[in-house]
Write an enzyme that holds these catalytic residues in place. Structure first.
Site, PDB file in Angstrom:
ATOM      1  N   ASP A  10       0.819  -1.204   0.000  1.00  0.00           N
ATOM      2  CA  ASP A  10       0.000   0.000   0.000  1.00  0.00           C
ATOM      3  C   ASP A  10       0.858   1.261   0.000  1.00  0.00           C
ATOM      4  O   ASP A  10       0.461   2.292  -0.537  1.00  0.00           O
ATOM      5  CB  ASP A  10      -0.930  -0.007   1.215  1.00  0.00           C
ATOM      6  CG  ASP A  10      -2.150   0.869   1.024  1.00  0.00           C
ATOM      7  OD1 ASP A  10      -2.409   1.277  -0.122  1.00  0.00           O
ATOM      8  OD2 ASP A  10      -2.846   1.143   2.004  1.00  0.00           O
ATOM      9  N   HIS A 201      -6.669  -1.243   9.332  1.00  0.00           N
ATOM     10  CA  HIS A 201      -5.845  -0.591   8.313  1.00  0.00           C
ATOM     11  C   HIS A 201      -6.336   0.846   8.178  1.00  0.00           C
ATOM     12  O   HIS A 201      -7.447   1.086   7.686  1.00  0.00           O
ATOM     13  CB  HIS A 201      -5.980  -1.324   6.972  1.00  0.00           C
ATOM     14  CG  HIS A 201      -5.222  -0.677   5.856  1.00  0.00           C
ATOM     15  ND1 HIS A 201      -3.928  -1.053   5.529  1.00  0.00           N
ATOM     16  CD2 HIS A 201      -5.555   0.321   4.998  1.00  0.00           C
ATOM     17  CE1 HIS A 201      -3.523  -0.312   4.509  1.00  0.00           C
ATOM     18  NE2 HIS A 201      -4.482   0.533   4.182  1.00  0.00           N
ATOM     19  N   CYS A 234      -4.686   4.731  -2.066  1.00  0.00           N
ATOM     20  CA  CYS A 234      -5.297   3.864  -3.064  1.00  0.00           C
ATOM     21  C   CYS A 234      -5.443   4.615  -4.383  1.00  0.00           C
ATOM     22  O   CYS A 234      -6.022   5.698  -4.415  1.00  0.00           O
ATOM     23  CB  CYS A 234      -6.675   3.393  -2.577  1.00  0.00           C
ATOM     24  SG  CYS A 234      -7.571   2.398  -3.782  1.00  0.00           S
ATOM     25  N   ASN A 243      -0.754   6.161   4.327  1.00  0.00           N
ATOM     26  CA  ASN A 243      -1.010   5.297   5.463  1.00  0.00           C
ATOM     27  C   ASN A 243      -0.560   5.963   6.752  1.00  0.00           C
ATOM     28  O   ASN A 243       0.266   6.881   6.744  1.00  0.00           O
ATOM     29  CB  ASN A 243      -0.239   3.981   5.302  1.00  0.00           C
ATOM     30  CG  ASN A 243      -0.781   3.108   4.197  1.00  0.00           C
ATOM     31  OD1 ASN A 243      -1.715   2.342   4.397  1.00  0.00           O
ATOM     32  ND2 ASN A 243      -0.199   3.210   3.014  1.00  0.00           N
TER      33      ASN A 243
END
Length: 301
Positions: A10, A201, A234, A243
């Protein structure tokens, strides 16, 4: 609490520059040697859509069985699971979106289609002696449809077709949740779908990444995801930011394996990665420590 570092999946999805495969293997080994319990190292998403993930199976080929035992790979179809297992991966994260609109943008099918294919993915993973997680993206907000009904999340988590999955990953894909929402949803998932680890997450879009992660842990999550330097997002979720930084999560939670020198090494590793990629470092811990050994020692006493 267990940290799973997702820098190499990610974290790299939105970067304009790709890291060489050998460099990724170095990062895997550095993270594992530091004591990070679990890693997410890549994805079988279409390489034309997510170019930084194109070499995931090549990376898997550079790692040994002991290293791969602590690594996860993102998958979205039973065919992905077959390819991952054939390459030597034993831990797969089967991901789809609670929101049908985002699932169509991200994976190219309706949510129901992804859920219907899950039993075949589970069967393939378990037959090979592997583990498979159920990952629910857009568990709080969809970039196209707005707020997501928590009952919809619970309906999927408790669906019999998810039997055999070892974990449930609850993902705040846009980073728009607040601690009260995270605590409520995680508590419900833990209570209504027992017997599996709960993984949270989160993204740090509104600066609540650490707070949301701590709320998730208090509510029953035993694993939280983070990426060095706060990298990531994303490509199919407009508005998503990076993140939650692994460094910030470690500073906040102080796991037993985290020594001052290890923390310093991880912060510097994050700094080197974002420098190589030409990306900003979003870690607050990095800013606070100012990369001085004395500062690391001071903040972790």
């Amino acid at each position: 609490m267990t940290l799973r570092d997702v820098t190499l999946r990610d974290g790299l999805q939105l970067t304009g520059t790709s890291l060489p495969t050998a460099r990724k293997a170095e990062i895997v080994r550095a993270l594992l040697a530091a004591g990070v319990p679990e890693l997410e190292i890549g994805s079988l998403a279409r390489p034309d859509l997510v170019p930084p993930m194109a070499d995931t199976l090549d990376l898997v080929g550079l790692l040994d069985e002991d290293e791969l035992e602590r690594c996860w790979v993102w998958v979205a179809t039973p065919r992905h699971v077959q390819k991952a297992i054939a390459a030597g991966i034993r831990n797969v994260q089967y991901c789809f979106s609670v929101s049908a609109a985002h699932n169509r943008a991200n994976i190219g099918r309706d949510t129901e289609d992804s859920l219907a294919a899950l039993p075949a993915a589970v069967e393939t993973a378990l037959a090979a002696g592997g583990r498979i997680q159920l990952c629910l993206a857009t568990a709080f907000t969809c970039p196209f449809d707005g707020p997501v009904d928590p009952d919809r999340v619970l309906g999927i988590a408790c669906d019999p077709r998810a039997d055999g999955t070892c974990d449930i990953v609850v993902a705040d894909t846009l980073g728009q949740a607040v601690p009260a929402q995270v605590s409520s949803l995680i508590s419900r998932v833990a209570d209504e779908s027992p017997g599996r680890r709960i993984v949270y997450h989160g993204h740090d879009t509104w600066g609540l990444g650490v707070a949301n992660s701590l709320a998730a842990v208090s509510a029953g999550a035993s694993v939280v995801d983070g990426a060095l330097g706060g990298l990531g997002g994303c490509p199919f979720a407009p508005g998503a930011s990076g993140n939650t930084a692994s460094e910030d999560l470690l500073f906040a939670t102080r796991p037993s394996w985290l020594r001052t020198d290890v923390f310093a090494d991880l912060v510097r590793l994050g700094e080197s990665i974002v420098t190589e990629l030409g990306e900003p470092n979003r870690s607050r811990a990095r800013q606070g420590a100012r990369s001085e050994a004395e500062a690391f020692d001071w903040v972790l006493r």
